[in-house]
Write a protein that holds these residues in place. Structure first.
Motif, PDB file in Angstrom:
ATOM      1  N   TYR A 288     -53.150  40.864  29.659  1.00 28.13           N
ATOM      2  CA  TYR A 288     -52.258  42.020  29.565  1.00 28.13           C
ATOM      3  C   TYR A 288     -51.185  41.911  30.629  1.00 28.13           C
ATOM      4  O   TYR A 288     -51.381  41.306  31.687  1.00 28.13           O
ATOM      5  N   LEU A 289     -50.025  42.508  30.343  1.00 31.72           N
ATOM      6  CA  LEU A 289     -48.899  42.532  31.270  1.00 31.72           C
ATOM      7  C   LEU A 289     -48.708  43.955  31.760  1.00 31.72           C
ATOM      8  O   LEU A 289     -48.529  44.874  30.962  1.00 31.72           O
ATOM      9  N   GLN A 290     -48.740  44.123  33.061  1.00 33.01           N
ATOM     10  CA  GLN A 290     -48.566  45.453  33.643  1.00 33.01           C
ATOM     11  C   GLN A 290     -47.087  45.827  33.711  1.00 33.01           C
ATOM     12  O   GLN A 290     -46.230  44.974  33.941  1.00 33.01           O
ATOM     13  N   GLY A 291     -46.816  47.118  33.536  1.00 33.34           N
ATOM     14  CA  GLY A 291     -45.522  47.685  33.893  1.00 33.34           C
ATOM     15  C   GLY A 291     -44.369  47.368  32.978  1.00 33.34           C
ATOM     16  O   GLY A 291     -43.252  47.832  33.221  1.00 33.34           O
ATOM     17  N   HIS A 292     -44.588  46.590  31.901  1.00 33.65           N
ATOM     18  CA  HIS A 292     -43.491  46.163  31.053  1.00 33.65           C
ATOM     19  C   HIS A 292     -43.950  46.028  29.603  1.00 33.65           C
ATOM     20  O   HIS A 292     -45.097  45.665  29.339  1.00 33.65           O
ATOM     21  N   GLU A 293     -43.030  46.295  28.703  1.00 34.66           N
ATOM     22  CA  GLU A 293     -43.218  45.894  27.317  1.00 34.66           C
ATOM     23  C   GLU A 293     -42.803  44.427  27.187  1.00 34.66           C
ATOM     24  O   GLU A 293     -41.955  43.942  27.931  1.00 34.66           O
ATOM     25  N   PHE A 294     -43.409  43.726  26.237  1.00 38.60           N
ATOM     26  CA  PHE A 294     -43.047  42.323  26.048  1.00 38.60           C
ATOM     27  C   PHE A 294     -43.061  41.979  24.570  1.00 38.60           C
ATOM     28  O   PHE A 294     -43.663  42.679  23.744  1.00 38.60           O
ATOM     29  N   PRO A 307     -39.994  39.737  16.420  1.00 42.25           N
ATOM     30  CA  PRO A 307     -41.187  40.241  17.110  1.00 42.25           C
ATOM     31  C   PRO A 307     -40.952  41.614  17.735  1.00 42.25           C
ATOM     32  O   PRO A 307     -39.946  41.817  18.429  1.00 42.25           O
ATOM     33  N   PRO A 308     -41.846  42.559  17.508  1.00 33.81           N
ATOM     34  CA  PRO A 308     -41.686  43.882  18.111  1.00 33.81           C
ATOM     35  C   PRO A 308     -42.197  43.893  19.548  1.00 33.81           C
ATOM     36  O   PRO A 308     -42.928  42.987  19.976  1.00 33.81           O
ATOM     37  N   LEU A 309     -41.830  44.913  20.290  1.00 28.23           N
ATOM     38  CA  LEU A 309     -42.320  45.074  21.650  1.00 28.23           C
ATOM     39  C   LEU A 309     -43.792  45.456  21.642  1.00 28.23           C
ATOM     40  O   LEU A 309     -44.251  46.208  20.779  1.00 28.23           O
ATOM     41  N   VAL A 310     -44.517  44.911  22.599  1.00 29.15           N
ATOM     42  CA  VAL A 310     -45.942  45.174  22.762  1.00 29.15           C
ATOM     43  C   VAL A 310     -46.129  45.948  24.057  1.00 29.15           C
ATOM     44  O   VAL A 310     -45.540  45.614  25.087  1.00 29.15           O
ATOM     45  N   ASN A 311     -46.952  46.968  23.993  1.00 27.27           N
ATOM     46  CA  ASN A 311     -47.233  47.757  25.190  1.00 27.27           C
ATOM     47  C   ASN A 311     -48.687  48.202  25.151  1.00 27.27           C
ATOM     48  O   ASN A 311     -49.129  48.810  24.183  1.00 27.27           O
ATOM     49  N   ILE A 325     -44.136  34.471  25.703  1.00 27.68           N
ATOM     50  CA  ILE A 325     -43.810  35.897  25.727  1.00 27.68           C
ATOM     51  C   ILE A 325     -42.537  36.100  26.538  1.00 27.68           C
ATOM     52  O   ILE A 325     -42.213  35.302  27.426  1.00 27.68           O
ATOM     53  N   GLU A 326     -41.805  37.164  26.224  1.00 32.51           N
ATOM     54  CA  GLU A 326     -40.600  37.501  26.968  1.00 32.51           C
ATOM     55  C   GLU A 326     -40.586  38.993  27.272  1.00 32.51           C
ATOM     56  O   GLU A 326     -41.040  39.811  26.466  1.00 32.51           O
ATOM     57  N   PHE A 327     -40.045  39.330  28.441  1.00 31.97           N
ATOM     58  CA  PHE A 327     -39.859  40.729  28.808  1.00 31.97           C
ATOM     59  C   PHE A 327     -38.604  40.866  29.652  1.00 31.97           C
ATOM     60  O   PHE A 327     -38.117  39.884  30.240  1.00 31.97           O
ATOM     61  N   VAL A 328     -38.081  42.079  29.699  1.00 31.22           N
ATOM     62  CA  VAL A 328     -36.934  42.387  30.551  1.00 31.22           C
ATOM     63  C   VAL A 328     -37.464  42.993  31.836  1.00 31.22           C
ATOM     64  O   VAL A 328     -38.275  43.934  31.812  1.00 31.22           O
ATOM     65  N   ALA A 329     -37.021  42.466  32.948  1.00 39.67           N
ATOM     66  CA  ALA A 329     -37.462  42.952  34.258  1.00 39.67           C
ATOM     67  C   ALA A 329     -36.727  44.253  34.576  1.00 39.67           C
ATOM     68  O   ALA A 329     -35.696  44.264  35.247  1.00 39.67           O
ATOM     69  N   ASN A 330     -37.270  45.344  34.055  1.00 39.21           N
ATOM     70  CA  ASN A 330     -36.591  46.646  34.180  1.00 39.21           C
ATOM     71  C   ASN A 330     -37.437  47.688  34.903  1.00 39.21           C
ATOM     72  O   ASN A 330     -37.175  48.888  34.799  1.00 39.21           O
ATOM     73  N   ASN A 331     -38.433  47.239  35.642  1.00 41.14           N
ATOM     74  CA  ASN A 331     -39.337  48.171  36.323  1.00 41.14           C
ATOM     75  C   ASN A 331     -39.725  47.583  37.680  1.00 41.14           C
ATOM     76  O   ASN A 331     -40.811  47.031  37.837  1.00 41.14           O
TER      77      ASN A 331
END
Length: 531
Positions: A288-294, A307-311, A325-331
């Motif tokens: 699991y990835l904390q703090g971000h959707e991916f 691909p939809p966002l996973v949270n 996996i990819e995420f935006v560093a927004n948090n």
């Protein structure tokens, strides 16, 4: 531990302690404690290990060396690996590290990679997921003879499919891969939009005692490490891998490091971050990835459609599988990519994700998460195959575990390799395969060499998400999948479980092309061990 081996373990522990004490007493000019690997140049194409290469993995928690270009040398050699602050073991390495260097090439490159074998046993390299020519697939006794100690072999192929792949020994793989003989292989697409940060994490699982790895034991009996498993030994005789392995494999690693020794992934607010996940171990790792959707942008190197966002869900990475996996560093903050499972080793697999300029450590949470069903993920689109197609050949593979008086074997259609019957195909055939896991407890990540296949259905239900192209498919007990592929790469190809404990005890078959003749002669003295 087994009683009759206890004295050996005590002696080994004392020896390791003495080594660590001596290492701690050395000064910064040449001792382990004084070595600074954080500023090592990891981008030299074709660079060879330094004189201190045997210590490179003992202290540094960073990413493996990155090799670029088209011609490379990988040297298989024995070395030391420090997986955390207290656990050192003897490993098999490529170019002195675990994982071996990452090879990055461009789509369409003609690649030459020379394997130099400095081990005292034969070895090979298999290019996992890459559809290379059959004679470059690295399977001893099937596509080549194993490379003998002191000898070399040059692999040549075209990097014709972009994505995330990996390489590893396929000679006595249950031993050699388990001891660290693997690395990542990336084929870059020049037309693909590049993320701001691109990280690769090669996951693995180890035993607490470095000399008792999965490969040196036979999980069926267990002779997997010269261990005498009679009925008095903790009741483990006759247990399946599913029952034994979580009890024994209690150190999980990312890029050869475990626990607090894992190097953080640094990000900057606003950046797009890609993490390439490769499972080189024998256990699945739900993350699991904390703090971000991916987003899950690819599986086994092949793209996912829209691909939809996973949270708040788990991505399960099975042996042999890859996920980008990819995420935006927004948090901004200190977060982690971590395992959530009941395995004792789960707490040791937590990769820090730290924003530049942020202080503090990430903390695990107690959220309950479910595993993403990849057959329902992404958006449906036009695909190569459908369940309504007319196939030239249809096969069923009954995967099972057989326990005969405490001697466990793993079978395909009731037989164990080399007695399993190969699938015979002709060039151009469209092939559908039904995979049924009838093992009561064992999970079987099935890997097909030389081809990608499309997953058509799961438990009788058609795939509803993105077309799912893979080369490794994780099949849980009781599950049934239908997959399809085109026979478009002539040769004799392995199709096996990538829990190599299962493969070494029989769960292997082949896809053989009618009329194909290998271009080598099997050497009975080569010690070929293709499983």
């Amino acid at each position: 531990m087994i009683r009759k081996n206890r004295k050996i373990f005590v002696v080994a522990a004392i020896a390791i302690s003495l080594i660590l004490i001596l290492a701690g007493c050395t000064n910064g000019s040449g001792g382990i404690s004084g070595m600074d690997h954080s500023n090592m140049d990891m981008g030299q194409s074709g660079a060879s290990p330094s004189a201190s290469g045997d210590m490179a993995n003992m202290e540094s928690g960073g990413a493996p060396e990155v090799l670029t270009g088209t011609k490379f040398t990988l040297t298989a050699q024995e070395n030391h690996l420090m997986v955390n602050e207290t656990n050192m073991r003897t490993a098999m390495t490529f170019n002195g590290t675990v994982p071996g260097p990452q090879i990055r090439v461009k789509l369409g490159d003609d690649v030459e990679i020379t394997l130099k074998n400095e081990l005292d046993v034969p070895t090979t390299i298999h290019w996992h997921g890459l559809p290379v020519p059959n004679n470059m697939d690295g399977i001893p006794g099937v596509t080549m003879n194993a490379v003998q100690p002191g000898e070399s072999f040059t692999y040549k192929f075209n990097a014709n499919v972009p994505g995330t792949y990996w390489y590893h020994s396929h000679q006595d793989g249950v031993v050699q891969l388990d001891k660290g003989l693997y690395g990542s292989f990336i084929v870059e697409d020049p037309d693909e939009q590049k993320p701001d940060r691109d990280y690769t994490l090669v996951l693995d699982d180890w035993m607490e005692d470095g000399e008792m790895d999965h490969g040196s034991m036979d999980m069926s009996g267990m002779d997997h490490g010269n261990m005498d498993m009679d009925s008095s030994d903790n009741g483990m005789a006759g247990m399946s891998d599913a029952e034994m392995m979580p009890m024994m494999y209690t150190i999980f690693t990312a890029n050869g490091k475990s626990g607090s020794s894992i190097a953080p992934l640094t990000v900057k607010e606003g950046e797009t971050v890609r993490i390439r996940l490769i499972n080189a171990g024998f256990l699945s790792h739900p993350l699991y990835l904390q703090g971000h959707e991916f987003k899950i942008v690819s599986t086994d190197g092949q793209p996912i459609n829209n691909p939809p966002l996973v949270n708040g869900q788990l991505l399960n990475v099975a042996p042999g599988e890859r996920y980008d996996i990819e995420f935006v560093a927004n948090n901004p903050g200190a977060w982690m990519l971590a395992e959530q499972s009941p395995n004792p080793g789960a707490p040791t697999l937590a990769i820090p994700i730290v924003y530049e300029g942020v202080e503090g450590d990430a903390k695990r949470d107690n959220e309950q998460r479910t595993i993403i069903d990849m057959t329902q993920y992404g958006e449906a689109a036009q695909s190569e195959f459908s369940l309504n197609d007319k196939f030239d050949l249809e096969y069923t593979m009954d995967l099972n575990t057989v326990n005969a008086g405490g001697n466990i074997t793993y079978t395909i259609n009731g037989k164990s390799f080399p007695e399993t019957e190969p699938m015979m195909v002709q060039e151009g055939d469209l092939v559908k395969v039904k995979l049924i896991n009838n093992s009561p407890k064992d999970v079987h990540p099935m890997h097909l060499h030389g081809h990608f296949f499309q997953v058509l259905s799961k438990n009788g239900q058609p795939v509803a998400g993105s077309p799912l192209m893979k080369d490794t498919l994780n099949v849980l007990p009781g599950e049934e999948y239908e997959i399809a592929f085109k026979a478009d790469n002539s040769g004799n190809w392995m199709f096996h479980c990538h829990d190599l404990g299962h493969a070494s005890k029989g769960m292997v078959t082949q896809v053989n092309y009618e009329g194909f003749t290998p271009d080598f002669t099997v050497d009975p003295n080569a010690g070929n061990k293709p499983e």
